[in-house]
Design a protein around this motif. Sequence first.
Motif, short mmCIF file in Angstrom:
data_model
loop_
_atom_site.label_atom_id
_atom_site.label_comp_id
_atom_site.label_asym_id
_atom_site.label_seq_id
_atom_site.Cartn_x
_atom_site.Cartn_y
_atom_site.Cartn_z
N ARG A 194 38.89 5.58 -4.59
CA ARG A 194 37.78 6.34 -4.27
C ARG A 194 36.46 5.94 -4.23
O ARG A 194 35.44 6.17 -3.39
CB ARG A 194 37.87 7.69 -4.89
N ASP A 195 36.36 4.90 -5.03
CA ASP A 195 35.09 4.27 -5.15
C ASP A 195 34.55 3.26 -3.93
O ASP A 195 33.39 3.17 -3.77
CB ASP A 195 34.80 3.54 -6.48
N GLY A 196 35.65 3.04 -3.29
CA GLY A 196 35.70 2.19 -2.06
C GLY A 196 35.41 3.22 -0.85
O GLY A 196 35.59 2.48 0.09
N LEU A 197 35.48 4.61 -1.15
CA LEU A 197 35.51 5.39 0.06
C LEU A 197 33.94 6.01 0.22
O LEU A 197 33.28 5.99 -0.92
CB LEU A 197 36.61 6.49 0.13
N ASP A 198 33.76 6.33 1.37
CA ASP A 198 32.43 7.32 1.62
C ASP A 198 32.30 8.46 0.53
O ASP A 198 33.39 9.05 0.52
CB ASP A 198 32.27 7.59 3.05
N ASP A 199 31.07 8.53 -0.11
CA ASP A 199 31.12 9.72 -1.07
C ASP A 199 30.37 10.90 -0.50
O ASP A 199 29.58 11.36 -1.25
CB ASP A 199 30.37 8.77 -2.31
N HIS A 200 30.30 10.80 0.59
CA HIS A 200 29.94 12.20 1.23
C HIS A 200 30.33 13.35 0.42
O HIS A 200 31.47 13.45 -0.11
CB HIS A 200 30.31 12.38 2.82
N ASP A 201 29.41 14.66 0.43
CA ASP A 201 29.69 15.66 -0.59
C ASP A 201 31.14 16.32 -0.23
O ASP A 201 31.73 16.55 -1.16
CB ASP A 201 28.59 16.68 -0.26
#
Length: 267
Positions: A194-201
């Motif tokens: 998940r750290d490599g995925l967009d961290d949109h809310d």
Amino acid sequence: MARPSQKQAAPTKPLLKQPVRIGNFDTAAVIGELRQLHEDADDENIGQMPADEELFRALLHLESHAGALKNQQAQRKAAIARVRLWEYLREQADLHQSKAIEHARAAGAEWSDLVPALAVRAPSAAYNKAKRLQASVLAATSPSERPVRRTPEAVREAERQAAARAAAERRAQEESERRHALLAPIAQRLLQHRDGLDDHDDVTFWLDQIALVLPDCRTPTQVVSLDTYVTAAVRELRKIERNAARPVATTDSARLAYEAAIELVSR
């Protein structure tokens, strides 16, 4: 002037009207009510009456001692109840005789072996009678479906349709099982990367939901919830891709996890 002949319906065409059936009910309770009527009438033979659960024998006893009821209203009530119970027995006889035929055939019995048992004169007549009984079974066990005519052709068509539905249900179940077998590993990969995925809310919210349900995902409800959360996370990631025109995965591992999730939810 000659009357026009009535057009015969195709033998496989379902009936337009659902046959009226007694259906299942508490027969022991009805026998108990009849017993009470005879007790109230001081029937001296009531002690010989079979148990409430012995429907056939109890009906025979009540029939032979119907004269013990002197009140006309009680006579009428008891007689109507007996009519209903005999109709119930008739319906049950069709069901259970059909099952017995199935068991006999499964044990290797030929139609000729069933001729005397079915009180017919030829193997073809035994076959046709068995199919008519199956029509009763289909009508009783599938009340939501269109009623089946009591013809061999109609029964064969109903059986073909039932087999097709069962095959489709098996295929759907197998596909569902394959999907569920992939679901947990794919969900786990999304969390791992998940750290490599967009961290949109919205993405973060759905990944958090996955993290909550995944460790203890055993029941069908939990599996459905996990499926819903993975689908929602993919939906939000794809929305970001469309709107921002940029990749939502910043590492190869995250991209592969995202692509696997897309493939899963696209099935």
